[in-house]
Design a protein around this motif. Structure first.
Motif, PDB file in Angstrom:
ATOM      1  N   CYS A  91     -20.823  22.900  16.554  1.00 21.32           N
ATOM      2  CA  CYS A  91     -19.502  22.586  17.093  1.00 21.32           C
ATOM      3  C   CYS A  91     -19.582  21.813  18.403  1.00 21.32           C
ATOM      4  CB  CYS A  91     -18.732  23.899  17.307  1.00 21.32           C
ATOM      5  SG  CYS A  91     -17.041  23.687  17.880  1.00 21.32           S
ATOM      6  N   ASP A  92     -18.787  20.748  18.502  1.00 21.56           N
ATOM      7  CA  ASP A  92     -18.647  20.001  19.753  1.00 21.56           C
ATOM      8  C   ASP A  92     -17.852  20.855  20.747  1.00 21.56           C
ATOM      9  OD1 ASP A  92     -18.751  17.961  21.560  1.00 21.56           O
ATOM     10  OD2 ASP A  92     -17.087  16.842  20.692  1.00 21.56           O
ATOM     11  N   ILE A  93     -17.930  20.511  22.030  1.00 21.26           N
ATOM     12  CA  ILE A  93     -17.174  21.263  23.040  1.00 21.26           C
ATOM     13  C   ILE A  93     -15.842  20.591  23.362  1.00 21.26           C
ATOM     14  CG2 ILE A  93     -17.132  21.940  25.469  1.00 21.26           C
ATOM     15  CD1 ILE A  93     -19.968  22.750  25.295  1.00 21.26           C
ATOM     16  N   MET A  94     -15.868  19.327  23.764  1.00 24.34           N
ATOM     17  CA  MET A  94     -14.647  18.628  24.158  1.00 24.34           C
ATOM     18  C   MET A  94     -13.949  18.055  22.933  1.00 24.34           C
ATOM     19  SD  MET A  94     -14.703  19.281  27.301  1.00 24.34           S
ATOM     20  CE  MET A  94     -13.319  18.286  27.846  1.00 24.34           C
ATOM     21  N   MET A  95     -12.871  18.728  22.491  1.00 21.43           N
ATOM     22  CA  MET A  95     -12.135  18.301  21.292  1.00 21.43           C
ATOM     23  C   MET A  95     -10.648  18.549  21.485  1.00 21.43           C
ATOM     24  SD  MET A  95     -14.443  19.769  18.145  1.00 21.43           S
ATOM     25  CE  MET A  95     -14.219  21.465  18.686  1.00 21.43           C
ATOM     26  N   PRO A  96      -9.824  17.829  20.728  1.00 20.67           N
ATOM     27  CA  PRO A  96      -8.368  18.080  20.783  1.00 20.67           C
ATOM     28  C   PRO A  96      -8.004  19.377  20.064  1.00 20.67           C
ATOM     29  CG  PRO A  96      -8.877  16.418  19.120  1.00 20.67           C
ATOM     30  CD  PRO A  96     -10.156  16.685  19.842  1.00 20.67           C
ATOM     31  N   GLU A  97      -6.792  19.786  20.245  1.00 19.17           N
ATOM     32  CA  GLU A  97      -6.253  20.996  19.627  1.00 19.17           C
ATOM     33  C   GLU A  97      -6.901  22.260  20.221  1.00 19.17           C
ATOM     34  OE1 GLU A  97      -3.722  21.056  17.566  1.00 19.17           O
ATOM     35  OE2 GLU A  97      -3.560  18.912  17.187  1.00 19.17           O
ATOM     36  N   VAL A  98      -8.135  22.537  19.809  1.00 17.60           N
ATOM     37  CA  VAL A  98      -8.886  23.692  20.325  1.00 17.60           C
ATOM     38  C   VAL A  98     -10.295  23.211  20.666  1.00 17.60           C
ATOM     39  CG1 VAL A  98      -9.771  26.014  19.847  1.00 17.60           C
ATOM     40  CG2 VAL A  98      -7.567  25.294  18.863  1.00 17.60           C
ATOM     41  N   ASP A  99     -10.760  23.504  21.884  1.00 15.43           N
ATOM     42  CA  ASP A  99     -12.108  23.047  22.242  1.00 15.43           C
ATOM     43  C   ASP A  99     -13.172  23.981  21.661  1.00 15.43           C
ATOM     44  OD1 ASP A  99     -12.180  25.296  23.874  1.00 15.43           O
ATOM     45  OD2 ASP A  99     -12.036  24.196  25.752  1.00 15.43           O
ATOM     46  N   GLY A 100     -14.424  23.629  21.901  1.00 14.81           N
ATOM     47  CA  GLY A 100     -15.517  24.398  21.322  1.00 14.81           C
ATOM     48  C   GLY A 100     -15.561  25.839  21.781  1.00 14.81           C
ATOM     49  N   TYR A 101     -15.216  26.080  23.053  1.00 20.68           N
ATOM     50  CA  TYR A 101     -15.193  27.451  23.549  1.00 20.68           C
ATOM     51  C   TYR A 101     -14.143  28.283  22.798  1.00 20.68           C
ATOM     52  CZ  TYR A 101     -17.711  25.253  27.444  1.00 20.68           C
ATOM     53  OH  TYR A 101     -18.593  24.550  28.214  1.00 20.68           O
ATOM     54  N   GLY A 102     -13.000  27.648  22.524  1.00 24.78           N
ATOM     55  CA  GLY A 102     -11.954  28.339  21.784  1.00 24.78           C
ATOM     56  C   GLY A 102     -12.371  28.649  20.357  1.00 24.78           C
ATOM     57  N   VAL A 103     -13.105  27.717  19.740  1.00 23.47           N
ATOM     58  CA  VAL A 103     -13.604  27.951  18.380  1.00 23.47           C
ATOM     59  C   VAL A 103     -14.566  29.136  18.373  1.00 23.47           C
ATOM     60  CG1 VAL A 103     -14.956  26.997  16.472  1.00 23.47           C
ATOM     61  CG2 VAL A 103     -13.354  25.530  17.720  1.00 23.47           C
ATOM     62  N   LEU A 104     -15.503  29.157  19.341  1.00 19.90           N
ATOM     63  CA  LEU A 104     -16.477  30.243  19.405  1.00 19.90           C
ATOM     64  C   LEU A 104     -15.795  31.588  19.602  1.00 19.90           C
ATOM     65  CD1 LEU A 104     -19.321  31.371  19.570  1.00 19.90           C
ATOM     66  CD2 LEU A 104     -19.415  30.668  21.972  1.00 19.90           C
ATOM     67  N   GLU A 105     -14.798  31.606  20.472  1.00 22.87           N
ATOM     68  CA  GLU A 105     -14.072  32.854  20.705  1.00 22.87           C
ATOM     69  C   GLU A 105     -13.354  33.316  19.447  1.00 22.87           C
ATOM     70  OE1 GLU A 105     -10.773  34.713  23.848  1.00 22.87           O
ATOM     71  OE2 GLU A 105     -11.179  32.557  23.803  1.00 22.87           O
ATOM     72  N   ALA A 106     -12.742  32.377  18.721  1.00 24.64           N
ATOM     73  CA  ALA A 106     -11.984  32.727  17.513  1.00 24.64           C
ATOM     74  C   ALA A 106     -12.891  33.288  16.420  1.00 24.64           C
ATOM     75  CB  ALA A 106     -11.231  31.499  17.003  1.00 24.64           C
ATOM     76  N   VAL A 107     -14.016  32.625  16.176  1.00 21.89           N
ATOM     77  CA  VAL A 107     -14.901  33.105  15.101  1.00 21.89           C
ATOM     78  C   VAL A 107     -15.607  34.393  15.509  1.00 21.89           C
ATOM     79  CG1 VAL A 107     -15.241  30.798  14.142  1.00 21.89           C
ATOM     80  CG2 VAL A 107     -16.863  31.657  15.840  1.00 21.89           C
ATOM     81  N   SER A 108     -15.788  34.607  16.816  1.00 19.31           N
ATOM     82  CA  SER A 108     -16.434  35.834  17.276  1.00 19.31           C
ATOM     83  C   SER A 108     -15.527  37.042  17.101  1.00 19.31           C
ATOM     84  CB  SER A 108     -16.823  35.704  18.758  1.00 19.31           C
ATOM     85  OG  SER A 108     -17.769  34.673  18.943  1.00 19.31           O
ATOM     86  N   LEU A 109     -14.210  36.813  17.199  1.00 16.83           N
ATOM     87  CA  LEU A 109     -13.251  37.910  17.063  1.00 16.83           C
ATOM     88  C   LEU A 109     -12.944  38.251  15.606  1.00 16.83           C
ATOM     89  CD1 LEU A 109     -10.737  36.929  19.903  1.00 16.83           C
ATOM     90  CD2 LEU A 109     -12.445  38.767  19.946  1.00 16.83           C
ATOM     91  N   GLU A 110     -13.264  37.342  14.700  1.00 18.47           N
ATOM     92  CA  GLU A 110     -12.986  37.561  13.279  1.00 18.47           C
ATOM     93  C   GLU A 110     -14.152  38.306  12.645  1.00 18.47           C
ATOM     94  OE1 GLU A 110     -11.004  37.690   9.836  1.00 18.47           O
ATOM     95  OE2 GLU A 110     -10.175  36.744  11.642  1.00 18.47           O
ATOM     96  N   PRO A 111     -13.921  39.493  12.059  1.00 18.23           N
ATOM     97  CA  PRO A 111     -15.019  40.285  11.479  1.00 18.23           C
ATOM     98  C   PRO A 111     -15.847  39.539  10.432  1.00 18.23           C
ATOM     99  CG  PRO A 111     -13.024  41.608  11.637  1.00 18.23           C
ATOM    100  CD  PRO A 111     -12.635  40.201  11.976  1.00 18.23           C
ATOM    101  N   THR A 112     -15.209  38.667   9.672  1.00 15.18           N
ATOM    102  CA  THR A 112     -15.935  37.980   8.596  1.00 15.18           C
ATOM    103  C   THR A 112     -16.789  36.823   9.093  1.00 15.18           C
ATOM    104  OG1 THR A 112     -14.013  36.556   8.185  1.00 15.18           O
ATOM    105  CG2 THR A 112     -14.209  38.583   6.859  1.00 15.18           C
ATOM    106  N   THR A 113     -16.556  36.376  10.346  1.00 20.44           N
ATOM    107  CA  THR A 113     -17.305  35.221  10.854  1.00 20.44           C
ATOM    108  C   THR A 113     -18.098  35.517  12.132  1.00 20.44           C
ATOM    109  OG1 THR A 113     -15.337  34.492  12.094  1.00 20.44           O
ATOM    110  CG2 THR A 113     -15.673  33.557   9.890  1.00 20.44           C
ATOM    111  N   THR A 114     -17.956  36.728  12.668  1.00 20.02           N
ATOM    112  CA  THR A 114     -18.581  37.041  13.959  1.00 20.02           C
ATOM    113  C   THR A 114     -20.100  36.952  13.930  1.00 20.02           C
ATOM    114  OG1 THR A 114     -18.643  38.658  15.745  1.00 20.02           O
ATOM    115  CG2 THR A 114     -18.679  39.522  13.495  1.00 20.02           C
ATOM    116  N   HIS A 115     -20.695  37.123  12.742  1.00 15.95           N
ATOM    117  CA  HIS A 115     -22.160  37.135  12.624  1.00 15.95           C
ATOM    118  C   HIS A 115     -22.758  35.745  12.455  1.00 15.95           C
ATOM    119  CE1 HIS A 115     -20.638  36.810   8.546  1.00 15.95           C
ATOM    120  NE2 HIS A 115     -21.816  36.312   8.210  1.00 15.95           N
ATOM    121  N   ILE A 116     -21.914  34.719  12.273  1.00 20.92           N
ATOM    122  CA  ILE A 116     -22.414  33.373  11.947  1.00 20.92           C
ATOM    123  C   ILE A 116     -23.067  32.727  13.179  1.00 20.92           C
ATOM    124  CG2 ILE A 116     -21.764  31.058  11.172  1.00 20.92           C
ATOM    125  CD1 ILE A 116     -19.421  32.323   9.663  1.00 20.92           C
ATOM    126  N   PRO A 117     -24.304  32.246  13.062  1.00 15.19           N
ATOM    127  CA  PRO A 117     -24.958  31.553  14.191  1.00 15.19           C
ATOM    128  C   PRO A 117     -24.147  30.340  14.624  1.00 15.19           C
ATOM    129  CG  PRO A 117     -26.552  32.040  12.463  1.00 15.19           C
ATOM    130  CD  PRO A 117     -25.192  32.339  11.891  1.00 15.19           C
TER     131      PRO A 117
END
Length: 349
Positions: A51-77
């Motif tokens: 994942c890139d960091i600087m992006m429109p809509e949701v940046d990379g930090y936001g993506v990481l936070e979202a997938v980390s909070l989701e039980p089905t995706t939290t384990h994904i490298p």
């Protein structure tokens, strides 16, 4: 076939990277921004996310936070991909839970290596969960720093280098940590004027190659064998897993690295404020100690290495050695230097 989710707003880079990954036998799902990427991650459940960091809509930090909070995706490298190289940005990503960090432009080999190492780590950890009894035995086997060194001896990849051979180069990807079994290694950097500056010397039983346990941060200096060297190497991923399970080993290693930093500071102060005579004398004693030489044994070391460690010009070193020879402190025969008066040399000001 493993599946990778690539989230990148630069269409050209996204398409080129996707093609590269597909040619390497990965199935690729692409997303043009973070918001789309989050939805694709939840739907496709990829084996790894880039994942890139600087992006429109949701940046990379936001993506990481979202997938980390989701039980089905939290384990994904999760690997960050960005043009940002500031250490604070790297630390921020790692603090949020990213597994690795690649900066643009990146080499094909670095990208594939980062992916392979992360997927391998997931496989190792899943195997450990399936066999808890073995995991407990492994944890009990490494209870302190000495046992960690024994692990390097027993399971590490053994590598041998001849005098003058490069072990790793500055800016090369750092995937391994080494334990020196035999020989002496110098770490050095090249200054803008082309002059080599030796930053540290490592002896048997020293660790070599520490940059970062987590990120794909390259080696910060070059390491070269001062004499014939034998090393044991372990991947950063394996060492990180061991330290994560053994707090005592982590604390001991932290103390060891802190002591190393203190020694380097001491050496820098000596280079900055000591006289040329004292710098030369202390450097001779340092090499004698590292090479494990007795007073009656000769030290075979290049004048350039001596001058670089002392932080003085080779011409100044040669003049000072001649002075020491006239005073009977040392004996010189070609490249060989024999210390004749150890205590007197240590007292040189």
């Amino acid at each position: 076939m493993k599946t990778i989710l690539l989230i990148e707003d630069d269409s050209a880079l996204r398409e080129n990277t996707a093609e590269l990954l597909e040619l390497s036998d990965y199935t690729v799902h692409s997303a043009a921004n973070g918001k789309i990427g989050i939805e694709v991650a939840k739907k496709q459940l990829p084996d790894l996310i880039i994942c890139d960091i600087m992006m429109p809509e949701v940046d990379g930090y936001g993506v990481l936070e979202a997938v980390s909070l989701e039980p089905t995706t939290t384990h994904i490298p999760f690997i960050f991909l960005s043009a940002k190289t500031e250490h604070k940005e790297i630390r921020k990503g790692m603090d949020l839970g990213a597994d690795d960090y690649l900066t643009k432009p990146f080499e094909e080999e670095d990208l594939l290596s980062a992916i392979e190492s992360r997927l391998a780590k997931v496989k190792i950890l899943s195997t450990m969960k399936e066999t808890p009894s073995h995991t407990n035995e492994a944890e009990e086997d490494v209870r302190n720093l000495n046992e960690l060194k024994n692990l390097f001896d027993d399971t590490g990849e053994i590598l041998k280098f001849k005098k003058g051979e490069v072990i790793f180069k500055e800016s090369a990807p750092s995937h391994k940590i080494f334990l020196i079994l035999n020989g002496v290694v110098k770490s050095h950097k090249m200054e803008e004027n082309g002059k080599e500056l030796i930053t540290a010397l490592y002896k048997p039983d020293d660790f070599l190659g520490f940059t970062s346990f987590t990120g794909n941060i390259p080696y910060q200096e070059t390491a070269t064998a001062v004499e014939e060297v034998e090393l044991a190497g372990i991947s950063k991923n394996e060492l990180t897993a061991i330290l994560a399970q053994n707090q005592n080993v982590s604390l001991e290693l932290m103390n060891l690295l802190t002591e190393s930093v203190s020694e380097i500071k001491k050496q820098l102060l000596q280079m900055a404020y000591s006289s040329v005579r004292k710098k030369t004398a202390q450097t001779l004693l340092q090499f004698a100690f590292l090479l494990n030489k007795k007073p009656e044994d000769a030290i075979n070391i290049s004048r350039s290495d001596l001058a670089s460690v002392a932080g003085i010009a080779p011409e100044s070193l040669i003049r000072t050695l001649s002075e020491f020879k006239k005073k009977g402190l040392i004996e010189i025969a070609g490249r060989n230097i024999k210390i004749l008066q150890l205590e007197s040399l240590a007292e040189v000001q």
